[in-house]
Each structure stands twice: as C-alpha cells, then as structure tokens.
Scaffold this active site. Structure first.
Site, mmCIF file in Angstrom:
data_model
loop_
_atom_site.group_PDB
_atom_site.id
_atom_site.type_symbol
_atom_site.label_atom_id
_atom_site.label_comp_id
_atom_site.label_asym_id
_atom_site.label_seq_id
_atom_site.Cartn_x
_atom_site.Cartn_y
_atom_site.Cartn_z
ATOM 1 N N ASN A 1 30.222 37.161 34.675
ATOM 2 C CA ASN A 1 30.865 37.337 35.980
ATOM 3 C C ASN A 1 29.843 38.033 36.869
ATOM 4 O O ASN A 1 29.625 39.237 36.751
ATOM 5 C CB ASN A 1 32.135 38.187 35.808
ATOM 6 C CG ASN A 1 32.977 38.219 37.062
ATOM 7 O OD1 ASN A 1 32.535 37.771 38.126
ATOM 8 N ND2 ASN A 1 34.178 38.754 36.950
ATOM 9 N N ARG B 1 31.833 32.504 35.745
ATOM 10 C CA ARG B 1 32.878 32.507 36.771
ATOM 11 C C ARG B 1 32.234 32.195 38.118
ATOM 12 O O ARG B 1 31.253 32.829 38.505
ATOM 13 C CB ARG B 1 33.540 33.876 36.835
ATOM 14 C CG ARG B 1 34.581 33.918 37.913
ATOM 15 C CD ARG B 1 35.139 35.300 38.109
ATOM 16 N NE ARG B 1 36.143 35.242 39.146
ATOM 17 C CZ ARG B 1 36.508 36.268 39.884
ATOM 18 N NH1 ARG B 1 35.942 37.438 39.697
ATOM 19 N NH2 ARG B 1 37.420 36.129 40.796
ATOM 20 N N HIS C 1 41.597 33.227 42.909
ATOM 21 C CA HIS C 1 42.266 33.843 41.754
ATOM 22 C C HIS C 1 42.878 32.786 40.842
ATOM 23 O O HIS C 1 43.794 33.077 40.070
ATOM 24 C CB HIS C 1 43.413 34.795 42.187
ATOM 25 C CG HIS C 1 42.974 36.073 42.812
ATOM 26 N ND1 HIS C 1 43.699 36.701 43.804
ATOM 27 C CD2 HIS C 1 41.899 36.862 42.584
ATOM 28 C CE1 HIS C 1 43.097 37.814 44.160
ATOM 29 N NE2 HIS C 1 41.992 37.928 43.430
ATOM 30 N N ARG D 1 41.046 44.308 52.552
ATOM 31 C CA ARG D 1 41.176 43.140 53.444
ATOM 32 C C ARG D 1 42.543 43.141 54.115
ATOM 33 O O ARG D 1 43.539 43.532 53.506
ATOM 34 C CB ARG D 1 41.025 41.833 52.665
ATOM 35 C CG ARG D 1 39.645 41.608 52.131
ATOM 36 C CD ARG D 1 39.565 40.294 51.346
ATOM 37 N NE ARG D 1 38.685 40.478 50.221
ATOM 38 C CZ ARG D 1 38.873 39.969 49.003
ATOM 39 N NH1 ARG D 1 39.917 39.202 48.760
ATOM 40 N NH2 ARG D 1 38.029 40.206 48.043
ATOM 41 N N GLU E 1 41.010 37.192 32.834
ATOM 42 C CA GLU E 1 40.227 36.069 33.365
ATOM 43 C C GLU E 1 39.109 35.670 32.414
ATOM 44 O O GLU E 1 38.788 34.496 32.280
ATOM 45 C CB GLU E 1 39.683 36.442 34.758
ATOM 46 C CG GLU E 1 40.793 36.457 35.804
ATOM 47 C CD GLU E 1 40.491 37.291 37.028
ATOM 48 O OE1 GLU E 1 40.351 38.526 36.874
ATOM 49 O OE2 GLU E 1 40.386 36.732 38.126
#
Ligand code: ADP
Length: 397
Positions: A8, A90, A179, A240, A382
């Site tokens: 990742n 990823r 996601h 965000r 993940e």
C-alpha cells in the site's frame, strides 16, 4: 505456502504485509516513511514477536524496496523464504478501464500513471512503487487491485453528473467511487456473519474512517456510492468537506482564492479539522462532551449527512437487509452509530443499545432481536481482500 506481499504505497511511504492467504495470518509487516526526504527516512519491520526500527536515507521508492528486503534479512527470514506467490498492489484510481484485479506489465503501469490526472495525490506514488517492486521482484506476478473497480457496476444514472455530455466525455468527468476494496470485503463478511449468500442481500455499508464513504450494494454489486470523480464528494470526513455546493468553489475563486488554496481548504482543512481544529473523532467527541459548541455542531453535521445517504440508499435499494458499519469511527463509535440509526425504526431498523455499546471487537450484530434490518459492525481488512483478489487472479492464469 500461499503468501502474498501486499503493498500500500503513497508518494512518500510504503506499507506492506505478508499475508498467508489461507489462514489470514500476517507473517510480517512494516512500513517505510519519509521517502525522498534527505536523510530522514524511517523503516519499521515486524515479524513474529520482533520489531526492528531504524533511520535510513531513502531517496526513492527503489531504495525503499531495497530497505524492505534488508529488513526481512535482518529479521532472520529473507523474503524469498516466505512462500510468496504474488505481489498485490493497492491502487486508488483505475478509471473506467480497470474493472477487476489486473496483472501488471509495463503497459498497465504506464496507464496507472496516466490516471494520475484523476488522482494526483495517489497514483504517482503507486506507479513509483510498482516500477520499483517490478525491479526488486521480477520473477513474481504483480497484481493491481483498484479502489474504484468494485463500483464499476454502478448504473449510468448513478455515475453520471448532469453536465454537458461532450464536456463530461472530453474531461472524463463521472462518478467513480472509492473504498471499493473495503466495501467488497465488509459486505461479504457481513453476509457470512448472518449465514446468507451475498447474492440475496441488499446492503448499505458505512466506511467511516479518516476518509469516509457509503455504498449501496445489491446482490454483492455496488449500485451507488457517496464518493465521486474524486474522494472529495459525499460524507463529512476527517479533513475533507464532502458535499459542498460547486457554486461555493466558484465564489471563492472569484474572490481571489487560488486553485491550490481551494484544493487545500476542501481536502486538508475541512471536515472535522475545519469545523473543530482536530481531524480525530476522539478529540471532537471529548470537546463536545466538555460543552464545545463547534464540536457539537460538527457531530450534528456529520450525522445529518450520513443519515441523508442512509435514507437515499434505502430508496435506491428499495429497502435493505443489512446496514454495516466499518473503519475507525464505524468500528469504535457506538455514539455515532446510535445517532445515525436513530429514527429509522419506521423502516424496520432497530438498534440494541447494549449490543451497540458492548466493549468488544470483531464482527458482530448490534440490532435488536426482531429488527427487520440487521445492523452490524464488521472490521474492514483491505489487505486481506487485496491478498485474496491477487491469489484468485494468479490462480486463474
Ligand atoms: P483511515 O481512513 O486513515 O484508514 P481509520 O479507518 O483508521 O482511517 O480511522 C481513523 C479514525 O478513526 C481516527 O482519525 C479517529 O477519528 C477514529 N477512531 C479511531 N479509534 C477511535 C475510537 N476508539 N473512538 C472513536 N474514534 C476512533
């Protein structure tokens, strides 16, 4: 052995895990941070009970992979003795063309870099790490697993912005969603938890981490999600804004705020941090409990937005069988879960307060006996999903 090296990567960091895909066991994991900062690199490696940490000069992603290989040797198990059969990367943005895990060759790596236009913060780092990893592990298959791919099943009515068709086509403007790796594994594990095939279920997943998104999943396929062209759309997040009237951005630009400043304000200085000064929900919760009005309002805004999407996805799916909470706030925020679910009794969603507040980890049901909608907490993983998708692709070759 059936192990996968899961990578990742970001522009200045690489996190990795070696996962035995069958048992889910982590054989080793670590990270390299501050890549490209002269002399400031930091390397951490954990295997079995030992942890090695050291500072090192890491000028680029190739040096980072060299440091990772050295860490395995220093920990006593060189990386080629772990039975690794694939490297799973990823990748945040796969555009419209990458709709499934993809074996990486030079051309695929180049396309991932081209897509940097849509994901300037993510894809360049992925590309640099992929090129470096191909150099360090040339004999292993490398697989790209995309955060956008799961949402490629969305119908046009969900992914189309009501813009001029030619303009949207020329600039590639549509909703992609993110996601997806998390929404995929969480919805599948939720189905396993209640012992029903995912193909039969209508599910709503709330991935509430520092980044946050919701997904409406019909029979295992994403039919709507809250993030859009970029991960900025939708829910309130740690830093965000989520949804803001596009007119507000025009207003700021006309008032002389630069594009770079608007970008920073929306992506880095908004959400919880913008409204309260901290992006971490634990701080916001503590401030609200102490009477801080800004923190109380921030939680109300956060919950109000999530409830909008919960109502919207009940409409999109024409009801739901499961509502599933995951990621940092979803897994550790019984207070948020209760606020988000409150008042949905009319559609058969009934939380059990004791189950919701129980101080336990792992996958669990938190709705009351007899609730028509089963509400669950399912920890996301993940890396396990990337390992599984990588192995599945390699096995099919
Ligand atoms: P990321 O999107 O970076 O993967 P995570 O899913 O790890 O984020 O979520 C991180 C966030 O989860 C933290 O910023 C914090 O707001 C929240 N969080 C983590 N632990 C707790 C906790 N025990 N209680 C409330 N919120 C928590």
């Amino acid at each position: 052995m059936n192990a996968v090296l899961v990578v990742n990567s970001g522009s200045s960091s690489i996190k990795y895990q070696v996962i035995d895909e069958r048992s889910g066991e982590r054989l080793a994991q670590g990270l390299v941070e501050r890549i490209g900062e002269r002399g400031a690199g930091h390397v951490v490696h954990r295997a079995a009970a030992s942890e090695l940490a050291r500072d090192a000069d890491i000028p680029d992603h190739s040096a980072a992979f060299a440091a990772i290989v050295e860490s395995f040797v220093a920990a006593g198990t060189p990386v080629d003795q772990l039975g690794i059969v694939a490297v799973g990367h990823r990748v945040v943005h796969g555009g419209s063309e990458f709709i499934a895990p993809t074996l990486i060759d030079r051309a695929v790596a180049d396309r991932i870099l081209d897509l940097a236009e849509l994901a300037p913060l993510h894809n360049p780092g992925h590309h640099a790490a992929i090129v470096a990893a191909l150099g360090v592990f040339p004999d292993l298959p490398h697989v790209a697993v995309f955060d956008t791919a799961f949402h490629q099943t969305m119908p046009a009515k969900a992914y189309t912005y009501a813009l001029d068709r030619d303009l949207a086509a020329e600039h590639g403007i549509r909703r992609y969603g993110f996601h997806g790796i998390s929404h995929a594994i969480v919805s599948r594990r939720a189905a396993e938890l209640i012992g029903r095939p995912v193909e039969e279920l209508k599910q709503i997943v709330l991935h509430l981490g520092n980044g946050a998104s919701m997904c409406a999943i019909d029979g295992g396929r994403s039919v709507d999600t809250s993030m859009g062209l970029t991960p900025l759309e939708g829910l309130v997040m740690g830093t965000r804004s989520g949804n803001v009237d596009a007119g507000a951005i025009l207003h700021l630009l006309r008032r002389g705020v630069s594009i770079e400043e608007v970008d920073r304000e929306l992506n880095k200085r908004a959400g919880f941090v913008g409204m309260t000064g901290s992006n971490d929900f634990r701080d916001v919760r503590a401030a609200a409990a102490g009477g801080d009005e800004a923190a109380k309002l921030a939680i109300e805004v956060y919950v109000h937005r999530a409830r909008h999407y919960l109502g919207a996805y009940l409409a999109v799916l024409e009801g739901a069988d499961t509502v599933v909470f995951t990621a940092g706030l979803g897994e550790n925020g019984p207070d948020l879960r209760a606020l988000i679910c409150a008042g949905f009794e009319w559609c058969g969603l009934l939380l059990d307060p004791a189950r919701n507040e129980a101080d336990v980890s792992g996958s669990r049901v938190i709705s009351a006996e007899g609730s028509r909608i089963t509400v669950m907490v399912v920890p996301t993983d993940e890396e396990a999903e990337i390992a599984q998708q990588s192995i599945a692709l390699v096995a099919s070759l």
